[in-house]
Write an enzyme that holds these catalytic residues in place. Sequence first.
Site, PDB file in Angstrom:
ATOM      1  N   HIS A  16      43.563  37.031  40.753  1.00 28.07           N
ATOM      2  CA  HIS A  16      43.244  35.658  40.354  1.00 28.07           C
ATOM      3  C   HIS A  16      44.468  34.950  39.784  1.00 28.07           C
ATOM      4  CE1 HIS A  16      38.691  35.569  40.563  1.00 28.07           C
ATOM      5  NE2 HIS A  16      38.987  36.807  40.901  1.00 28.07           N
ATOM      6  N   ASP A 119      39.840  28.972  36.127  1.00 26.48           N
ATOM      7  CA  ASP A 119      39.426  29.917  37.159  1.00 26.48           C
ATOM      8  C   ASP A 119      37.903  29.895  37.312  1.00 26.48           C
ATOM      9  OD1 ASP A 119      40.351  32.518  38.757  1.00 26.48           O
ATOM     10  OD2 ASP A 119      38.496  33.018  37.715  1.00 26.48           O
TER      11      ASP A 119
END
Length: 482
Positions: A16, A119
Site C-alpha cells: 500500500h 488509503d
Amino acid sequence: MANAELVLVPTPVTGHLVSMVEMAKLLVDRDPRLSITILIMKLPIDSEVDSYTSSFAASMAAARIRFIHLPHVNLDTKISSGSFLTDFMESYKPHIKRAVADLTNSAASTWRLAGFVIDMFCTTMIELADEIGVPSYVYFTSSAAFLGLMLHLQSLQDEQHVDITEFKNSVAELDFPSFAHPLPAKVLPSVVLFKEEVQPFLEHAKRIRAIKGIIINTFDELEPHALGSLAGLGAPMVYTVGPILNLNEETKTKADGGGRGDDIMEWLNEQPPSSVVFLCFGSRGSFRDDQVKEIAYALERSGHRFLWSLRQPPSKGKYDLPRDYTDPVEVLPEGFLDRTASVGKVIGWAPQAAVLAHPAIGGFVSHCGWNSTLESIWFGVAVATWPLYAEQQFNAFELVVELGLAVEIKMDYRRDFRMESDFVVTVDEIEGGIKKLMEDVGSERRKKVKELSEKSRKVLTEGGSSYLALDRLIEDILNYMP
C-alpha cells in the site's frame, strides 16, 4: 495562489505504501504548486517500511515529498483479531491530528493545506479532515471491480439486511454490478465471511461514499465494465490514474546489501526468449511442505524452464513475513535440484519487476495481488492464477473469467490468518495450468495481454486516459482547497 500541501495517510504495509508514494511522485511531477507530506504509522510487522522510506528520502525523487514518522502506539488488540486494524487506526488519530497542526503552524503563509489523501483502509481519518475543514480523497490500491464489490456488499447489508457471512462455504453464484459474469461466493475475500470483520470492512465502503473523490490504481481500458458500474453504486468522483507501479525496486535490493538479484538476471540472460515460467507469490506468499513438493513435481513433469521464488512460512501462530530458506533442500523432494539443474532455478526473494521485464520470461504463476497483476499487464506477461490471501481470489476470477487475461491453476485456494484451504493443489492441476500457460502461444488470451500492455503505457502519456484523469484530480484538489 499559495502552494497546496496534501497530507497522505497510507496503510503502513509495503504494497500500500509504495503504491501511494508512486502516486505522490506523479502529482508533484505534474504540478509545481503541489507538495506532499506522508505520515507513517508503525505496525508491529513489516520492517521493510522503514528501509523503504529511508531509501526514498535519500533519493532525488524526494523533492517536495517528505515523510513524518509517527510514534509507536502500544495496542492490546492482537494483530490476528478482526478489530486490530480499526483499533490501530483509532489509536493514531491524536498523533495525526498533532502532526497536521504542527505542519500548518510551521507553514505560515508559504502554503495552504489542500486536503487529505487516505488509503482505502484508513477511512476513519476522514473525520479528522472534516474537523480541520479540508476535503478528503481515498487512494484505492485495488481494482475498480473490488471497489464495486465493497460498495455493493455494503448496500446489501445495510439496505437489504443481507447477512454477508452466510456466503461462507456457499456454492452460490452471485450477481454483482461491477462484473458482467456471476461471481462464485467461493472467491469472496475472507474478510467479508467473518462476523467480527465484515462490519469494520464495510464501514470503509460507507465512508468512501461521503468523500470528495476516489483515486484508483487502474485504467479505463482495463476495467470498462466495472468503472461504468461505480456511479450507480453510489461512488463519488473516480480518478483512474493507473497503472501506478514501482518498477525500479531499488529500495529492496539496497536494503539487502545491493547485489541480491544479480545472479538471477545472469541466469535469465542464458535462457531462450519466452521459455521460462516464473513462480512468485508476493511478500506474504508461502506454502506448507506438502504443497511445496506438489509444485516441485509439477515443474519437473511439465518440462518447462522455471524460476521459482520459494519462501519459508512464518512459525505457526506468528504473523510475520515469510523469509528465505537457509537451504531449500530441506523442503524440496530428494534430488529435485540436481535433476532440474539444467532447466530451473530455485531462489528466495525475487526482484519481481526486473524478472517480468526480462525477455526470457514466458509466463507468470502469481498470487494475483493487484500490484503484481498490473506489473504482469505492463510487461505483457500472461498469468496463471494461484491466489492466497486478501482479495486475491476475487482478482483471480476477474483475470480468468471476467477479462479473459489469465489461466487458472486455482481460484479458491486460501492461505491467510482468517481461513486456510483444507486441500492441497495437486501435481496434475499445477502441471496442467503451467502447460496451458506456456503452450497457448497464439491464443486470444495472449493477444489481449499484449494489447493491454501497450494500452497500459499509452494511458500514462500526454492525452492518455490516466494522464487526463491526473490533470482533473489536480485541478479539483486546487479548486476545492479551502
